[in-house]
Design a protein around this motif. Structure first.
Motif, PDB file in Angstrom:
ATOM      1  N   LYS A  18      -5.940  70.117  -0.918  1.00  0.00           N
ATOM      2  CA  LYS A  18      -6.653  68.978  -0.336  1.00  0.00           C
ATOM      3  C   LYS A  18      -7.848  69.472   0.461  1.00  0.00           C
ATOM      4  O   LYS A  18      -7.835  70.557   1.015  1.00  0.00           O
ATOM      5  N   HIS A  19      -8.856  68.611   0.508  1.00  0.00           N
ATOM      6  CA  HIS A  19     -10.036  68.902   1.314  1.00  0.00           C
ATOM      7  C   HIS A  19     -10.132  67.839   2.398  1.00  0.00           C
ATOM      8  O   HIS A  19     -10.006  66.658   2.121  1.00  0.00           O
ATOM      9  N   SER A  20     -10.355  68.278   3.603  1.00  0.00           N
ATOM     10  CA  SER A  20     -10.505  67.353   4.712  1.00  0.00           C
ATOM     11  C   SER A  20     -11.973  66.935   4.796  1.00  0.00           C
ATOM     12  O   SER A  20     -12.863  67.783   4.873  1.00  0.00           O
ATOM     13  N   LEU A  21     -12.211  65.641   4.761  1.00  0.00           N
ATOM     14  CA  LEU A  21     -13.570  65.108   4.828  1.00  0.00           C
ATOM     15  C   LEU A  21     -13.768  64.433   6.181  1.00  0.00           C
ATOM     16  O   LEU A  21     -12.967  63.593   6.579  1.00  0.00           O
ATOM     17  N   HIS A  22     -14.820  64.796   6.878  1.00  0.00           N
ATOM     18  CA  HIS A  22     -15.156  64.163   8.146  1.00  0.00           C
ATOM     19  C   HIS A  22     -16.348  63.247   7.903  1.00  0.00           C
ATOM     20  O   HIS A  22     -17.430  63.702   7.560  1.00  0.00           O
ATOM     21  N   ILE A  23     -16.119  61.952   8.086  1.00  0.00           N
ATOM     22  CA  ILE A  23     -17.154  60.956   7.817  1.00  0.00           C
ATOM     23  C   ILE A  23     -17.711  60.465   9.150  1.00  0.00           C
ATOM     24  O   ILE A  23     -17.007  59.826   9.933  1.00  0.00           O
ATOM     25  N   ARG A  24     -18.968  60.783   9.388  1.00  0.00           N
ATOM     26  CA  ARG A  24     -19.659  60.359  10.603  1.00  0.00           C
ATOM     27  C   ARG A  24     -20.327  59.008  10.355  1.00  0.00           C
ATOM     28  O   ARG A  24     -20.642  58.664   9.217  1.00  0.00           O
ATOM     29  N   PRO A  25     -20.592  58.234  11.405  1.00  0.00           N
ATOM     30  CA  PRO A  25     -21.327  56.976  11.212  1.00  0.00           C
ATOM     31  C   PRO A  25     -22.730  57.255  10.682  1.00  0.00           C
ATOM     32  O   PRO A  25     -23.409  58.167  11.127  1.00  0.00           O
ATOM     33  N   SER A  26     -23.155  56.470   9.696  1.00  0.00           N
ATOM     34  CA  SER A  26     -24.467  56.642   9.086  1.00  0.00           C
ATOM     35  C   SER A  26     -25.490  55.737   9.762  1.00  0.00           C
ATOM     36  O   SER A  26     -25.156  54.663  10.263  1.00  0.00           O
ATOM     37  N   SER A 138     -23.681  60.744   6.260  1.00  0.00           N
ATOM     38  CA  SER A 138     -22.409  60.637   6.968  1.00  0.00           C
ATOM     39  C   SER A 138     -21.434  61.751   6.583  1.00  0.00           C
ATOM     40  O   SER A 138     -20.380  61.881   7.193  1.00  0.00           O
ATOM     41  N   LEU A 139     -21.787  62.534   5.587  1.00  0.00           N
ATOM     42  CA  LEU A 139     -20.942  63.639   5.132  1.00  0.00           C
ATOM     43  C   LEU A 139     -21.716  64.943   5.168  1.00  0.00           C
ATOM     44  O   LEU A 139     -22.944  64.945   5.156  1.00  0.00           O
ATOM     45  N   SER A 140     -20.997  66.039   5.178  1.00  0.00           N
ATOM     46  CA  SER A 140     -21.669  67.323   5.022  1.00  0.00           C
ATOM     47  C   SER A 140     -22.142  67.439   3.573  1.00  0.00           C
ATOM     48  O   SER A 140     -21.655  66.741   2.690  1.00  0.00           O
ATOM     49  N   GLU A 141     -23.064  68.340   3.334  1.00  0.00           N
ATOM     50  CA  GLU A 141     -23.613  68.510   1.987  1.00  0.00           C
ATOM     51  C   GLU A 141     -22.525  68.893   0.991  1.00  0.00           C
ATOM     52  O   GLU A 141     -22.465  68.375  -0.125  1.00  0.00           O
ATOM     53  N   ALA A 142     -21.634  69.780   1.398  1.00  0.00           N
ATOM     54  CA  ALA A 142     -20.558  70.226   0.501  1.00  0.00           C
ATOM     55  C   ALA A 142     -19.585  69.085   0.199  1.00  0.00           C
ATOM     56  O   ALA A 142     -19.149  68.919  -0.946  1.00  0.00           O
ATOM     57  N   ASP A 143     -19.245  68.290   1.210  1.00  0.00           N
ATOM     58  CA  ASP A 143     -18.330  67.162   0.989  1.00  0.00           C
ATOM     59  C   ASP A 143     -18.957  66.103   0.099  1.00  0.00           C
ATOM     60  O   ASP A 143     -18.287  65.518  -0.758  1.00  0.00           O
ATOM     61  N   PHE A 144     -20.255  65.834   0.297  1.00  0.00           N
ATOM     62  CA  PHE A 144     -20.939  64.849  -0.544  1.00  0.00           C
ATOM     63  C   PHE A 144     -20.922  65.299  -2.008  1.00  0.00           C
ATOM     64  O   PHE A 144     -20.604  64.525  -2.903  1.00  0.00           O
ATOM     65  N   ARG A 145     -21.230  66.562  -2.249  1.00  0.00           N
ATOM     66  CA  ARG A 145     -21.207  67.086  -3.618  1.00  0.00           C
ATOM     67  C   ARG A 145     -19.797  67.080  -4.200  1.00  0.00           C
ATOM     68  O   ARG A 145     -19.603  66.805  -5.376  1.00  0.00           O
ATOM     69  N   ARG A 146     -18.808  67.382  -3.363  1.00  0.00           N
ATOM     70  CA  ARG A 146     -17.415  67.407  -3.826  1.00  0.00           C
ATOM     71  C   ARG A 146     -16.988  66.018  -4.310  1.00  0.00           C
ATOM     72  O   ARG A 146     -16.374  65.875  -5.375  1.00  0.00           O
ATOM     73  N   ILE A 147     -17.327  64.987  -3.558  1.00  0.00           N
ATOM     74  CA  ILE A 147     -16.960  63.627  -3.970  1.00  0.00           C
ATOM     75  C   ILE A 147     -17.745  63.227  -5.215  1.00  0.00           C
ATOM     76  O   ILE A 147     -17.200  62.590  -6.120  1.00  0.00           O
TER      77      ILE A 147
END
Length: 162
Positions: A18-26, A138-147
């Protein structure tokens, strides 16, 4: 009844990585609300002048109404969220894991566009649907690409999910 506490990175229902995704307010939802209501208020003041008596008061009233509506709709006070994404395209919220609920599966109805991901999620247990909009800021670059990769994989039928 025996209760077990599972570590936050593992649940009994999903034993894959699993990957933990931290979603910040946009900032984008707020910008879009401002743009929309500025356009609406501007269009009110572009009415042809002197069509009816009291037109200036009507324009002022409609403008104040639109300003109040924009104030109510403007997003504020959002908190950072944490989600878990596994390799099968299943998303879980931390509170759902502690309650023993199943995760939500990303479906092929999800869309990836420039800077925005619209996720359509389905609960495998109840077949309920849920929608989630994620912005690039709202996501890090790596998390955005992962999704994005996960959505593309599910859409291309390269990866069959249960």
């Amino acid at each position: 009844m025996k209760t077990e506490i599972w570590p936050p990175w593992w649940t009994p229902s999903l034993s894959v990585s699993k990957h933990s995704l931290h979603i910040r307010p946009s900032a984008w939802p707020g910008r879009l609300v401002i743009l929309l209501f500025a356009t609406l208020i501007g269009s009110v003041w572009l009415w042809q002048p002197y069509i009816f008596t009291g037109q200036a008061w009507a324009q002022l009233g409609v403008s104040l109404f639109l300003l109040a509506a924009g104030w109510c709709i403007y997003p504020r006070g959002e908190k950072t969220q944490r989600l878990w994404l596994d390799e099968k395209g299943q998303i879980q919220w931390p509170e759902a894991v502690t309650e023993g609920q199943a995760g939500w599966q990303i479906t092929s109805d999800s869309r990836v566009m420039l800077g925005i991901i619209w996720l359509t999620l389905r609960n495998p247990g109840t077949s309920r649907r849920r929608w989630l909009t994620l912005y690039k800021d709202s996501l890090s670059e790596a998390d955005f690409r992962r999704i994005c990769r996960q959505v593309r994989r599910i859409q291309s039928k390269e990866y069959e999910y249960e």
